[in-house]
Scaffold this active site. Structure first.
Site, PDB file in Angstrom:
ATOM      1  N   HIS A   1       2.187  -2.349  -2.687  1.00 58.46           N
ATOM      2  CA  HIS A   1       2.746  -3.145  -3.785  1.00 58.46           C
ATOM      3  C   HIS A   1       4.267  -3.238  -3.670  1.00 58.46           C
ATOM      4  CE1 HIS A   1      -1.237  -2.799  -5.559  1.00 58.46           C
ATOM      5  NE2 HIS A   1      -0.861  -3.583  -6.554  1.00 58.46           N
TER       6      HIS A   1
ATOM      7  N   HIS B   1       1.295   6.478  -6.453  1.00 57.92           N
ATOM      8  CA  HIS B   1       2.088   6.799  -5.272  1.00 57.92           C
ATOM      9  C   HIS B   1       3.122   7.855  -5.610  1.00 57.92           C
ATOM     10  CE1 HIS B   1       0.651   3.595  -2.583  1.00 57.92           C
ATOM     11  NE2 HIS B   1       0.601   2.832  -3.654  1.00 57.92           N
TER      12      HIS B   1
END
Length: 278
Positions: free
Chosen positions: A199, A241
């Site tokens: 992303h 993440h």
């Protein structure tokens, strides 16, 4: 009083020729008569073996498992690690701690769990499937050569991003944070890994692409930058993440755009490539 000969035959000090005492060296091989005397007394031999430096280091499981042989150097504990190793371990510890502290939307009962649905919408806005579908649709609907050129290269950049991020994740294979919930939108095999954040790479690359090739007003340019930044931060807030995954993702996506510019496809070049294939 013992004679000089009796004193010189033991392991204690013995006077040398110059009147000074001498001691048996640990590195010097013992005399044959001393070895014979120790071999005749098993108790003395065991005591001396346990008192020797190699006997003390090899005691326990290491001695029994290696048969009395010294362990290889790579199997021994390194008491003097390098400065680079210490720095990397410290950075990893800080990364894990900070990622866990910032994962405030990782689940519904987190401190910011109420805004988790909003974060998931931001997650979908940076996903690859909506971007690929949108670029393909705009390419199909575009009626100008300039618009088709821009949409074609955007579509190529998105495919390139998916390939590079997938290869990087398959090579590094870093696990996602322990507090992450695997309820992500449309995941694939390599999406089980964490480094780098796809992303973040996509947000950085698309932001540069839109700012360079679309005529946008100043407020829209600010919104594009805010969107890219928010997509990256949402990955940490959702617990998807680590911080370093997102930071490297921004860096990777920023330089991916330079690669897209180097491989820029024009309609003339595309037609010539299609003509060669036919």
């Amino acid at each position: 009083m013992p004679s000089p000969k009796a004193r010189s035959s033991g392991s204690g000090p013995c006077p040398g020729g110059n009147g000074r005492y001498e001691f048996l060296s640990l590195s010097r091989a013992p005399a044959p008569q001393l070895l014979q005397r120790q071999g005749s007394d098993p108790t003395t031999a065991r005591l001396r073996a346990s008192e020797s430096p190699s006997g003390r280091r090899g005691s326990g499981s290491s001695t029994s498992s290696t048969g009395g042989q010294q362990l290889p150097e790579e199997d021994c504990m390194r008491l003097n690690p390098s400065f680079v190793g210490i720095a990397l371990r410290s950075l990893l510890a800080i990364d894990l701690w900070l990622s866990k502290r910032l994962g405030v939307c990782a689940c519904e009962d987190s401190s910011w769990g109420s805004v988790r649905p909003l974060m998931k919408l931001v997650e979908i806005s940076g996903h690859g499937i909506p971007w690929l579908a949108g670029a393909a649709y705009c390419l199909y609907k575009s009626d100008s050569a300039a618009g088709q050129e821009v949409m074609l290269n955007l579509l190529t950049a998105l495919v390139l991003d998916l390939v590079l991020v997938g290869v990087m994740k398959a090579v590094v294979q870093r696990r996602r944070p322990a507090h992450n919930r695997m309820d992500m939108f449309a995941t694939f095999s390599v999406d089980g890994y964490s480094f780098p954040s796809g992303h973040a790479t996509r947000a950085a690359m698309c932001a540069r692409f839109l700012l360079a090739h679309l005529v946008l007003a100043a407020p829209l340019r600010v919104l594009v930058l805010l969107w890219a930044t928010f997509v990256g931060f949402s990955r940490v807030l959702l617990g998807r993440h680590h911080v370093t995954d997102v930071a490297f993702g921004f860096f990777m996506g920023y330089w991916q755009y330079n690669l897209v510019e180097m491989l820029w496809l024009s309609p003339v070049m595309l037609q010539s490539m299609i003509g060669r294939l036919h």
